[in-house]
Write a protein that holds these residues in place. Structure first.
Motif, PDB file in Angstrom:
ATOM      1  N   ASP A  65       5.532  -2.241  90.662  1.00 44.03           N
ATOM      2  CA  ASP A  65       6.106  -1.037  91.258  1.00 44.03           C
ATOM      3  C   ASP A  65       7.394  -1.276  92.036  1.00 44.03           C
ATOM      4  OD1 ASP A  65       3.952   0.282  90.231  1.00 44.03           O
ATOM      5  OD2 ASP A  65       3.005   0.734  92.155  1.00 44.03           O
ATOM      6  N   VAL A  66       8.330  -0.349  91.840  1.00 49.34           N
ATOM      7  CA  VAL A  66       9.572  -0.287  92.613  1.00 49.34           C
ATOM      8  C   VAL A  66       9.748   1.163  93.040  1.00 49.34           C
ATOM      9  CG1 VAL A  66      12.090  -0.475  92.533  1.00 49.34           C
ATOM     10  CG2 VAL A  66      10.685  -2.184  91.377  1.00 49.34           C
ATOM     11  N   LEU A  67      10.040   1.372  94.300  1.00 49.93           N
ATOM     12  CA  LEU A  67      10.283   2.712  94.812  1.00 49.93           C
ATOM     13  C   LEU A  67      11.753   2.833  95.188  1.00 49.93           C
ATOM     14  CD1 LEU A  67       8.544   5.335  95.955  1.00 49.93           C
ATOM     15  CD2 LEU A  67       9.474   4.440  98.072  1.00 49.93           C
ATOM     16  N   ILE A  68      12.395   3.883  94.702  1.00 41.32           N
ATOM     17  CA  ILE A  68      13.785   4.157  95.049  1.00 41.32           C
ATOM     18  C   ILE A  68      13.788   5.361  95.980  1.00 41.32           C
ATOM     19  CG2 ILE A  68      16.090   4.720  94.188  1.00 41.32           C
ATOM     20  CD1 ILE A  68      15.089   3.735  91.411  1.00 41.32           C
ATOM     21  N   ILE A  81       8.873   3.759  90.098  1.00 39.69           N
ATOM     22  CA  ILE A  81       8.932   3.245  88.736  1.00 39.69           C
ATOM     23  C   ILE A  81       7.923   2.107  88.623  1.00 39.69           C
ATOM     24  CG2 ILE A  81      10.356   2.213  86.938  1.00 39.69           C
ATOM     25  CD1 ILE A  81      12.816   3.307  88.408  1.00 39.69           C
ATOM     26  N   ARG A  82       7.109   2.146  87.585  1.00 45.14           N
ATOM     27  CA  ARG A  82       6.133   1.080  87.332  1.00 45.14           C
ATOM     28  C   ARG A  82       6.584   0.342  86.073  1.00 45.14           C
ATOM     29  NH1 ARG A  82       0.380   2.766  88.454  1.00 45.14           N
ATOM     30  NH2 ARG A  82       1.153   2.246  90.537  1.00 45.14           N
ATOM     31  N   PHE A  83       7.052  -0.879  86.264  1.00 47.73           N
ATOM     32  CA  PHE A  83       7.524  -1.687  85.152  1.00 47.73           C
ATOM     33  C   PHE A  83       6.361  -2.427  84.499  1.00 47.73           C
ATOM     34  CE2 PHE A  83      11.302  -1.138  87.819  1.00 47.73           C
ATOM     35  CZ  PHE A  83      12.179  -0.633  86.870  1.00 47.73           C
ATOM     36  N   GLU A  84       6.615  -2.951  83.311  1.00 50.58           N
ATOM     37  CA  GLU A  84       5.548  -3.590  82.549  1.00 50.58           C
ATOM     38  C   GLU A  84       5.108  -4.933  83.124  1.00 50.58           C
ATOM     39  OE1 GLU A  84       6.976  -3.620  78.521  1.00 50.58           O
ATOM     40  OE2 GLU A  84       6.481  -1.507  78.256  1.00 50.58           O
ATOM     41  N   ASP A  85       6.017  -5.622  83.841  1.00 51.29           N
ATOM     42  CA  ASP A  85       5.653  -6.922  84.399  1.00 51.29           C
ATOM     43  C   ASP A  85       6.558  -7.245  85.589  1.00 51.29           C
ATOM     44  OD1 ASP A  85       8.104  -8.238  83.396  1.00 51.29           O
ATOM     45  OD2 ASP A  85       7.162  -8.028  81.434  1.00 51.29           O
ATOM     46  N   ILE A  86       6.205  -8.313  86.289  1.00 52.54           N
ATOM     47  CA  ILE A  86       6.915  -8.680  87.510  1.00 52.54           C
ATOM     48  C   ILE A  86       8.357  -9.128  87.237  1.00 52.54           C
ATOM     49  CG2 ILE A  86       6.094 -11.074  87.577  1.00 52.54           C
ATOM     50  CD1 ILE A  86       5.792 -10.634  90.679  1.00 52.54           C
ATOM     51  N   LYS A  87       8.571  -9.808  86.127  1.00 49.16           N
ATOM     52  CA  LYS A  87       9.922 -10.267  85.790  1.00 49.16           C
ATOM     53  C   LYS A  87      10.853  -9.068  85.597  1.00 49.16           C
ATOM     54  CE  LYS A  87      12.467 -12.983  82.403  1.00 49.16           C
ATOM     55  NZ  LYS A  87      12.402 -13.728  81.160  1.00 49.16           N
ATOM     56  N   THR A  88      10.402  -8.079  84.857  1.00 47.44           N
ATOM     57  CA  THR A  88      11.198  -6.879  84.620  1.00 47.44           C
ATOM     58  C   THR A  88      11.399  -6.110  85.924  1.00 47.44           C
ATOM     59  OG1 THR A  88      10.273  -6.758  82.397  1.00 47.44           O
ATOM     60  CG2 THR A  88      11.381  -4.787  83.216  1.00 47.44           C
ATOM     61  N   LYS A  89      10.350  -6.023  86.729  1.00 45.92           N
ATOM     62  CA  LYS A  89      10.439  -5.334  88.024  1.00 45.92           C
ATOM     63  C   LYS A  89      11.570  -5.917  88.862  1.00 45.92           C
ATOM     64  CE  LYS A  89       8.187  -5.229  92.507  1.00 45.92           C
ATOM     65  NZ  LYS A  89       6.971  -5.277  93.287  1.00 45.92           N
ATOM     66  N   HIS A  91      14.034  -7.939  87.972  1.00 42.48           N
ATOM     67  CA  HIS A  91      15.335  -7.865  87.301  1.00 42.48           C
ATOM     68  C   HIS A  91      16.008  -6.532  87.647  1.00 42.48           C
ATOM     69  CE1 HIS A  91      18.426  -8.179  84.225  1.00 42.48           C
ATOM     70  NE2 HIS A  91      18.081  -6.964  83.832  1.00 42.48           N
ATOM     71  N   TRP A  92      15.272  -5.446  87.477  1.00 42.25           N
ATOM     72  CA  TRP A  92      15.839  -4.117  87.753  1.00 42.25           C
ATOM     73  C   TRP A  92      16.059  -3.894  89.247  1.00 42.25           C
ATOM     74  CZ3 TRP A  92      17.558  -0.030  84.754  1.00 42.25           C
ATOM     75  CH2 TRP A  92      17.593  -0.311  83.399  1.00 42.25           C
ATOM     76  N   ALA A  93      15.132  -4.315  90.067  1.00 43.15           N
ATOM     77  CA  ALA A  93      15.293  -4.154  91.517  1.00 43.15           C
ATOM     78  C   ALA A  93      16.528  -4.911  91.995  1.00 43.15           C
ATOM     79  CB  ALA A  93      14.045  -4.636  92.249  1.00 43.15           C
ATOM     80  N   ASP A  94      16.717  -6.136  91.516  1.00 44.50           N
ATOM     81  CA  ASP A  94      17.888  -6.927  91.914  1.00 44.50           C
ATOM     82  C   ASP A  94      19.186  -6.273  91.462  1.00 44.50           C
ATOM     83  OD1 ASP A  94      16.197  -8.781  93.072  1.00 44.50           O
ATOM     84  OD2 ASP A  94      16.376 -10.251  91.447  1.00 44.50           O
ATOM     85  N   LEU A  95      19.214  -5.746  90.237  1.00 44.44           N
ATOM     86  CA  LEU A  95      20.414  -5.058  89.759  1.00 44.44           C
ATOM     87  C   LEU A  95      20.766  -3.866  90.650  1.00 44.44           C
ATOM     88  CD1 LEU A  95      19.874  -4.909  85.886  1.00 44.44           C
ATOM     89  CD2 LEU A  95      21.670  -6.155  87.085  1.00 44.44           C
ATOM     90  N   MET A  96      19.763  -3.058  90.959  1.00 43.41           N
ATOM     91  CA  MET A  96      20.009  -1.871  91.788  1.00 43.41           C
ATOM     92  C   MET A  96      20.410  -2.254  93.204  1.00 43.41           C
ATOM     93  SD  MET A  96      17.207   0.881  90.354  1.00 43.41           S
ATOM     94  CE  MET A  96      15.783  -0.202  90.412  1.00 43.41           C
TER      95      MET A  96
END
Length: 109
Positions: A65-68, A81-89, A91-96
């Motif tokens: 989970d990531v909350l914006i 947003i609930r991503f499929e796995d921790i790596k993807t979570k 990756h997207w959180a760091d980009l944002m």
């Protein structure tokens, strides 16, 4: 883009395809499908990766989970947003977070 599940204030999760272009996060019904919404990341947006049900009642899965938290005009909104796995979570959180940090730097200069 990436596939994730979103929940706003509604309890129903919806599978969506995400794209991040500059500071604009869009979500679509499918890859190449209709855009359902967009969030303009600003210097005031916050990305939360540590689960906290006080922020959102469905914010429960630490590896996904990531909350914006963001503003749209005068309204304060949250998108989970609930991503499929921790790596993807992360990756997207760091980009944002990098985009928001850049916008803060630009504002302060």
């Amino acid at each position: 883009g990436i596939i994730g599940f979103i929940a706003d204030l509604m309890p129903n999760w919806k599978k969506r395809h995400f794209k991040l272009k500059g500071a604009l996060l869009t979500y679509h019904t499918s890859e190449g499908g209709k855009q359902e919404g967009a969030i303009a990341l600003t210097n005031e947006a916050k990305i939360h990766t540590e689960v906290d049900e006080k922020l959102h009642k469905e914010f429960k899965k630490p590896n996904q989970d990531v909350l914006i938290a963001f503003k749209e005009g005068a309204k304060e909104l949250k998108l989970l947003i609930r991503f499929e796995d921790i790596k993807t979570k992360y990756h997207w959180a760091d980009l944002m977070e990098d985009i928001i940090e850049y916008l803060v730097t630009v504002k302060d200069n």
